[in-house]
Scaffold this motif. Structure first.
Motif, short mmCIF file in Angstrom:
data_model
loop_
_atom_site.label_atom_id
_atom_site.label_comp_id
_atom_site.label_asym_id
_atom_site.label_seq_id
_atom_site.Cartn_x
_atom_site.Cartn_y
_atom_site.Cartn_z
N GLY A 1 0.82 -1.21 0.00
CA GLY A 1 0.00 0.00 0.00
C GLY A 1 0.85 1.26 0.00
N PHE A 2 1.96 1.23 0.74
CA PHE A 2 2.84 2.40 0.81
C PHE A 2 3.44 2.70 -0.57
N ILE A 3 3.82 1.66 -1.29
CA ILE A 3 4.40 1.87 -2.63
C ILE A 3 3.33 2.36 -3.60
N LEU A 4 2.14 1.74 -3.58
CA LEU A 4 1.08 2.11 -4.51
C LEU A 4 0.53 3.50 -4.23
N SER A 5 0.61 3.95 -2.97
CA SER A 5 0.04 5.25 -2.61
C SER A 5 0.75 6.42 -3.28
N GLY B 1 -4.13 8.62 -9.16
CA GLY B 1 -5.37 7.98 -9.59
C GLY B 1 -5.78 6.81 -8.72
N GLY B 2 -6.40 5.82 -9.36
CA GLY B 2 -6.96 4.67 -8.65
C GLY B 2 -5.92 3.82 -7.96
N THR B 3 -4.71 3.79 -8.54
CA THR B 3 -3.64 3.00 -7.93
C THR B 3 -3.27 3.56 -6.56
N GLY B 4 -3.18 4.91 -6.49
CA GLY B 4 -2.87 5.53 -5.20
C GLY B 4 -3.97 5.32 -4.19
#
Length: 318
Positions: A140-144, A148-151
Motif C-alpha cells: 500500500g505504501f508503494i502504490l500510494s 489515480g486509482g492505484t494511489g
C-alpha cells in the motif's frame, strides 16, 4: 500521499517504538525472575504434575488434561494445560507457579469467563491477520505514491493494515485482564492446596505481576516475525563460522549479582525453616519421654537380673 497520513504514520511508529522499549525491559526483568525462581525449590518439593493431580478430581478440572509442550500455556479448544518440556516434575518455584497460572485459565474457562471468550476469539483472528500486516502496508505504501486509482488502492491497503494492527493491539490489551484473572485463580489454587509457605505465595504473586507486562511482547513477535526469520536465515548463511563472543564485563557482573541474590534468598529460606518455640518444646518433650522409657527399661532389666540371682541354687561343695 496526504501529509496527515504521513504524520499519523510517524506518530504511530514513535508510539510503537516507545511501547516496544517498555515491553522489552519488562521481558528482560521477567527472564531474570524466571532464572532466579528456577534455582529455588518449593519447601514441600511439589511438582507441576502433583499440583495438577491433587486438583484433578475437583469439578473445574474433571475434563482437563495435562501435556508437555514448548512452553506453559492453556488450549481452550482441547482443554489441555501445557507444561514446558522437561519441567513436568520440577520442584522449582517458577514451574509450580506457572502451572498454577495455566490451571487458572482452565478454571476461568470452566466458569465461562467473558474476558477469556473474547480473548480467545481475537487470538484466533490474530493468527490469520498478523501475517498480512507488513505485506499490506508495504504494498500500500508503494502504490500510494502513484496517481489515480492505484494511489487510492494503496491508501486502502494501508488502512486495512492499520485496522489489523489495531485489532492485535486491542487483543493485547484484553490479554492483560485475562491473564490477571488466571493469576488470581492460580494463587487461590496454591493457597487452598497448602503446598506453599506464605513467603512462597508472595514470591509467586510477584512473579505473576512481573509476567503481566510481558504479554504485549507477543504483539511484536508476530508483527516482526518476517524480520526475525530473515535475521535467522542471514545469521545461518553468513555468520555460520563466527566465533562465539566471550561474556562482557557487564554480563559477568549481572551473573554475580544473580548468584548473590539466589544465595540470600536461599539463606533467608533456611532461616525461616528453623523450628518454632512450640516445635522445640515438642522435640524436647519427645526426648524426655525417650530418656524416661530407656531408664524404665534399664530398671526392669536390673530387677530381672536380681530375681534370677536369688532363684539360682547354691553350688554343692566338692
Amino acid at each position: 500521499m496526504s501529509i496527515w497520513l504521513i504524520i499519523s504514520l510517524a506518530v504511530g511508529i514513535v508510539v510503537l517504538f516507545l511501547l516496544f522499549l517498555f515491553v522489552l525491559k519488562a521481558h528482560k526483568k521477567f527472564r531474570q525472575v524466571k532464572k532466579i525462581l528456577r534455582l529455588i525449590e518449593t519447601t514441600n518439593k511439589v511438582t507441576p504434575i502433583e499440583l495438577f493431580d491433587i486438583n484433578k478430581d475437583t469439578e473445574e478440572f474433571l475434563d482437563t488434561s495435562i501435556v508437555e509442550g514448548q512452553d506453559y500455556s492453556y488450549f481452550p479448544n482441547t482443554k489441555m494445560v501445557c507444561v514446558e518440556q522437561g519441567y513436568a516434575y520440577s520442584t522449582a518455584m517458577f514451574d509450580v507457579t506457572a502451572i498454577a497460572h495455566e490451571m487458572g485459565h482452565a478454571k476461568a474457562h470452566y466458569k465461562g469467563s467473558f474476558k477469556m471468550a473474547l480473548w480467545y476469539a481475537l487470538t484466533t483472528l490474530e493468527k490469520f491477520i498478523c501475517w498480512a500486516i507488513l505485506p499490506l502496508f508495504l504494498i500500500g505504501f508503494i502504490l500510494s505514491w502513484f496517481p489515480g486509482g492505484t494511489g487510492t488502492l494503496g491508501t486502502l491497503l494501508m488502512n486495512i493494515s492499520t485496522t489489523f494492527t489495531v485489532i492485535i493491539l486491542v487483543n493485547r490489551v484484553i490479554t492483560i485482564p485475562t491473564e490477571r484473572e488466571a493469576s488470581k485463580y492460580g494463587i487461590k489454587l496454591l493457597e487452598n492446596s497448602k503446598l506453599l509457605t506464605d513467603k512462597e505465595i508472595k514470591m509467586s504473586k510477584k512473579m505473576l505481576n512481573v509476567a503481566l507486562s510481558t504479554y504485549v511482547f507477543a504483539f511484536y513477535e508476530r508483527l516482526f516475525h518476517n524480520f526475525i526469520l530473515a535475521k535467522k536465515i542471514f545469521s545461518k548463511i553468513f555468520l555460520k563460522n563466527k566465533k562465539p563472543k566471550p561474556p562482557s564485563q557487564k554480563e559477568i557482573e549481572e551473573e554475580q549479582k544473580l548468584q548473590q541474590l539466589v544465595a540470600e534468598i536461599q539463606e533467608d529460606s533456611m532461616l525461616n525453616e528453623q523450628p518454632t518455640t512450640e516445635e522445640l518444646n515438642m522435640i524436647k518433650q519427645q526426648e524426655e519421654e525417650e530418656l524416661l522409657r530407656q531408664q524404665q527399661e534399664e530398671f526392669l532389666r536390673q530387677q530381672q537380673e536380681e530375681a534370677n540371682t536369688i532363684r539360682r541354687p547354691p553350688l554343692d561343695d566338692e
